[in-house]
Write an enzyme that holds these catalytic residues in place. Sequence first.
Site, PDB file in Angstrom:
ATOM      1  N   GLY A  16      38.710  45.934  24.885  1.00  0.00           N
ATOM      2  CA  GLY A  16      39.651  45.758  25.987  1.00  0.00           C
ATOM      3  C   GLY A  16      40.908  46.601  25.820  1.00  0.00           C
ATOM      4  O   GLY A  16      41.061  47.344  24.839  1.00  0.00           O
ATOM      5  N   CYS A  64      53.696  38.810  27.233  1.00  0.00           N
ATOM      6  CA  CYS A  64      54.301  40.146  27.142  1.00  0.00           C
ATOM      7  C   CYS A  64      55.692  40.206  27.780  1.00  0.00           C
ATOM      8  O   CYS A  64      56.625  40.811  27.221  1.00  0.00           O
ATOM      9  CB  CYS A  64      53.382  41.188  27.764  1.00  0.00           C
ATOM     10  SG  CYS A  64      52.713  40.706  29.362  1.00  0.00           S
ATOM     11  N   GLN A  91      56.052  44.231  36.901  1.00  0.00           N
ATOM     12  CA  GLN A  91      54.983  44.272  35.891  1.00  0.00           C
ATOM     13  C   GLN A  91      53.865  45.256  36.239  1.00  0.00           C
ATOM     14  O   GLN A  91      53.396  45.318  37.380  1.00  0.00           O
ATOM     15  CB  GLN A  91      54.433  42.858  35.686  1.00  0.00           C
ATOM     16  CG  GLN A  91      55.495  41.936  35.109  1.00  0.00           C
ATOM     17  CD  GLN A  91      55.017  40.551  34.754  1.00  0.00           C
ATOM     18  OE1 GLN A  91      55.695  39.584  35.048  1.00  0.00           O
ATOM     19  NE2 GLN A  91      53.874  40.433  34.107  1.00  0.00           N
ATOM     20  N   GLY A  93      49.083  45.061  32.269  1.00  0.00           N
ATOM     21  CA  GLY A  93      49.214  43.658  31.893  1.00  0.00           C
ATOM     22  C   GLY A  93      48.023  42.835  32.337  1.00  0.00           C
ATOM     23  O   GLY A  93      47.792  41.742  31.822  1.00  0.00           O
ATOM     24  N   HIS A 128      56.125  47.301  31.379  1.00  0.00           N
ATOM     25  CA  HIS A 128      56.847  46.404  32.288  1.00  0.00           C
ATOM     26  C   HIS A 128      58.336  46.744  32.311  1.00  0.00           C
ATOM     27  O   HIS A 128      58.892  47.263  31.332  1.00  0.00           O
ATOM     28  CB  HIS A 128      56.743  44.950  31.804  1.00  0.00           C
ATOM     29  CG  HIS A 128      55.373  44.342  31.920  1.00  0.00           C
ATOM     30  ND1 HIS A 128      54.338  44.921  32.603  1.00  0.00           N
ATOM     31  CD2 HIS A 128      54.898  43.157  31.445  1.00  0.00           C
ATOM     32  CE1 HIS A 128      53.272  44.125  32.542  1.00  0.00           C
ATOM     33  NE2 HIS A 128      53.583  43.052  31.831  1.00  0.00           N
TER      34      HIS A 128
HETATM   35  N1  NAP Z   1      47.035  43.565  28.791  1.00  0.00           N
HETATM   36  C1  NAP Z   1      48.160  43.102  28.276  1.00  0.00           C
HETATM   37  O1  NAP Z   1      49.197  43.722  28.336  1.00  0.00           O
HETATM   38  C2  NAP Z   1      48.193  41.786  27.563  1.00  0.00           C
HETATM   39  C3  NAP Z   1      49.403  41.402  27.000  1.00  0.00           C
HETATM   40  C4  NAP Z   1      49.461  40.219  26.301  1.00  0.00           C
HETATM   41  C5  NAP Z   1      48.351  39.428  26.199  1.00  0.00           C
HETATM   42  N2  NAP Z   1      47.187  39.818  26.766  1.00  0.00           N
HETATM   43  C6  NAP Z   1      46.028  38.932  26.625  1.00  0.00           C
HETATM   44  O2  NAP Z   1      45.038  39.565  25.854  1.00  0.00           O
HETATM   45  C7  NAP Z   1      43.752  39.187  26.317  1.00  0.00           C
HETATM   46  C8  NAP Z   1      42.933  40.419  26.669  1.00  0.00           C
HETATM   47  O3  NAP Z   1      43.645  41.206  27.595  1.00  0.00           O
HETATM   48  P1  NAP Z   1      43.217  42.692  27.951  1.00  0.00           P
HETATM   49  O4  NAP Z   1      44.276  43.165  28.852  1.00  0.00           O
HETATM   50  O5  NAP Z   1      42.886  43.479  26.732  1.00  0.00           O
HETATM   51  O6  NAP Z   1      41.856  42.429  28.793  1.00  0.00           O
HETATM   52  P2  NAP Z   1      40.612  43.403  29.033  1.00  0.00           P
HETATM   53  O7  NAP Z   1      41.012  44.826  29.017  1.00  0.00           O
HETATM   54  O8  NAP Z   1      39.959  42.873  30.249  1.00  0.00           O
HETATM   55  O9  NAP Z   1      39.658  43.142  27.752  1.00  0.00           O
HETATM   56  C9  NAP Z   1      39.002  41.906  27.562  1.00  0.00           C
HETATM   57  C10 NAP Z   1      38.280  41.909  26.234  1.00  0.00           C
HETATM   58  O10 NAP Z   1      37.703  40.613  26.022  1.00  0.00           O
HETATM   59  C11 NAP Z   1      36.322  40.779  25.706  1.00  0.00           C
HETATM   60  N3  NAP Z   1      35.510  39.655  26.190  1.00  0.00           N
HETATM   61  C12 NAP Z   1      35.367  39.201  27.450  1.00  0.00           C
HETATM   62  N4  NAP Z   1      34.500  38.180  27.483  1.00  0.00           N
HETATM   63  C13 NAP Z   1      34.063  38.001  26.210  1.00  0.00           C
HETATM   64  C14 NAP Z   1      33.152  37.102  25.595  1.00  0.00           C
HETATM   65  N5  NAP Z   1      32.474  36.189  26.291  1.00  0.00           N
HETATM   66  N6  NAP Z   1      32.973  37.202  24.258  1.00  0.00           N
HETATM   67  C15 NAP Z   1      33.612  38.127  23.532  1.00  0.00           C
HETATM   68  N7  NAP Z   1      34.509  39.003  24.061  1.00  0.00           N
HETATM   69  C16 NAP Z   1      34.717  38.930  25.385  1.00  0.00           C
HETATM   70  C17 NAP Z   1      35.928  42.035  26.457  1.00  0.00           C
HETATM   71  O11 NAP Z   1      34.729  42.532  25.917  1.00  0.00           O
HETATM   72  P3  NAP Z   1      33.682  43.360  26.841  1.00  0.00           P
HETATM   73  O12 NAP Z   1      34.242  44.758  26.941  1.00  0.00           O
HETATM   74  O13 NAP Z   1      32.420  43.293  26.049  1.00  0.00           O
HETATM   75  O14 NAP Z   1      33.618  42.666  28.140  1.00  0.00           O
HETATM   76  C18 NAP Z   1      37.130  42.912  26.156  1.00  0.00           C
HETATM   77  O15 NAP Z   1      37.054  43.439  24.850  1.00  0.00           O
HETATM   78  C19 NAP Z   1      44.008  38.223  27.472  1.00  0.00           C
HETATM   79  O16 NAP Z   1      44.049  36.919  26.951  1.00  0.00           O
HETATM   80  C20 NAP Z   1      45.362  38.614  27.943  1.00  0.00           C
HETATM   81  O17 NAP Z   1      46.027  37.548  28.601  1.00  0.00           O
HETATM   82  C21 NAP Z   1      47.066  40.980  27.453  1.00  0.00           C
END
Ligand code: NAP
Length: 378
Positions: free
Chosen positions: A51, A173, A200, A204, A286
């Site tokens: 991700g 964040c 934002q 995010g 952000h």
């Molecule tokens: N983006 C940000 O700035 C940010 C900031 C703070 C916190 N977060 C938090 O971090 C988390 C991920 O955010 P992201 O932005 O990186 O999302 P993302 O780009 O959508 O990535 C999601 C990740 O989770 C994995 N995943 C989904 N379903 C799964 C499952 N059943 N088993 C194992 N892995 C699974 C995905 O794997 P696949 O590729 O195999 O689907 C991918 O590696 C969320 O909780 C989000 O709230 C994000």
Amino acid sequence: MQSSAYAHRLHSLLSPSPSRTQIRNPTRNPTRIRMSLRDDGPSVAIVGATGAVGQEFLSVLSDRDFPYRSIKLLASRRSAGKVQTFEDRSYKIEELTAESFDGVDIALFSAGGSISKEFGPIAVEKGSVVVDNSSAFRMDPGVPLVIPEVNPEAMGHIGLGKGKGALIANPNCSTIICLMAATPLHRYAKVLRMVVSTYQAASGAGAAAMEELELQTREVLDGKEPTCKIFKQQYAFNLFSHNAPVLSNGYNEEEMKLVKETQKIWNDKDVKVTATCIRVPVMRAHAESVNLQFEKPLDEDTARQILNGAAGVVVIDDRVSNSFPTPLQVSNKDDVAVGRIRQDLSQDGNYGLDIFVCGDQIRKGAALNAVQIAEKLL
Ligand SMILES: NC(=O)c1ccc[n+]([C@@H]2O[C@H](COP(=O)([O-])OP(=O)(O)OC[C@H]3O[C@@H](n4cnc5c(N)ncnc54)[C@H](OP(=O)(O)O)[C@@H]3O)[C@@H](O)[C@H]2O)c1
């Protein structure tokens, strides 16, 4: 960084446009001798490695020469078997299962709240220290919610080699970026009330949201109907209230995170916080307008001095040339940038300030903050 076309695409979306502002860059020296893969390092697992945050974890671990004995890259079944290159070695992405945490010392989670709720306790049971990026455990009174520059003492009782696992939560964040700037001022003059308005970025909401913004921008410029899959309304050339669910009090969940997490991190139930969170069509990083009311007087020159000396903060506040922080300037940077530092005219005396803050929320708002937490465990 990764061999698949998807990873290449994600990497290019995550890479910043060139910026002329000098904000501290992450340590990147391709000629240095890497000391990170070593027998005395912890074994590390990354949950959600494919991700937006997961990919940034790899970049931050490498930039900071984080020591590790082994590294395991975990994601969903969809990604199992894909190959990821990290520090010149190839790793197969593994499907996350209950067995994934055998022998893992540190597990960095970023795969969403439901995955954290299911697998976080399993990892802890197996003896791993989990640093969780989701909101699943943030408000649990037994789980420290940590920004290393702000409240490292909250995790002082947790360490590796103590024979048991533990959970540490990474704040939201927007909260991290806001408190990186507000805390040094709070320490000096005590914040009584804080009004936050956020701008934002797509990042995010994860990698798919970034792709949707890019796709929609092209579609709109080509006169086509924009594809709306991640967000229910047009994002390109638009802005809208944050997509988090709206609660019965009229605030959305993102806004309430700023309220509750600030109170927990500052260990101050009485600090009054209100927020309005807006999604803007910026790819990465952000921005936040923050209005502060203090218990003690604090003039703007002293505030500027305090912020100039604060760890992880850079001041960009040039009124003559109208130069202030922008999301592009902080994209892919470690520091949070602060500017527009000015006395709040609506408050008597020197009891109020306005500031404008920008921070890369995938980096300091997520991966960097979590890796800094992990460094404190070593
Ligand atoms: N983006 C940000 O700035 C940010 C900031 C703070 C916190 N977060 C938090 O971090 C988390 C991920 O955010 P992201 O932005 O990186 O999302 P993302 O780009 O959508 O990535 C999601 C990740 O989770 C994995 N995943 C989904 N379903 C799964 C499952 N059943 N088993 C194992 N892995 C699974 C995905 O794997 P696949 O590729 O195999 O689907 C991918 O590696 C969320 O909780 C989000 O709230 C994000």
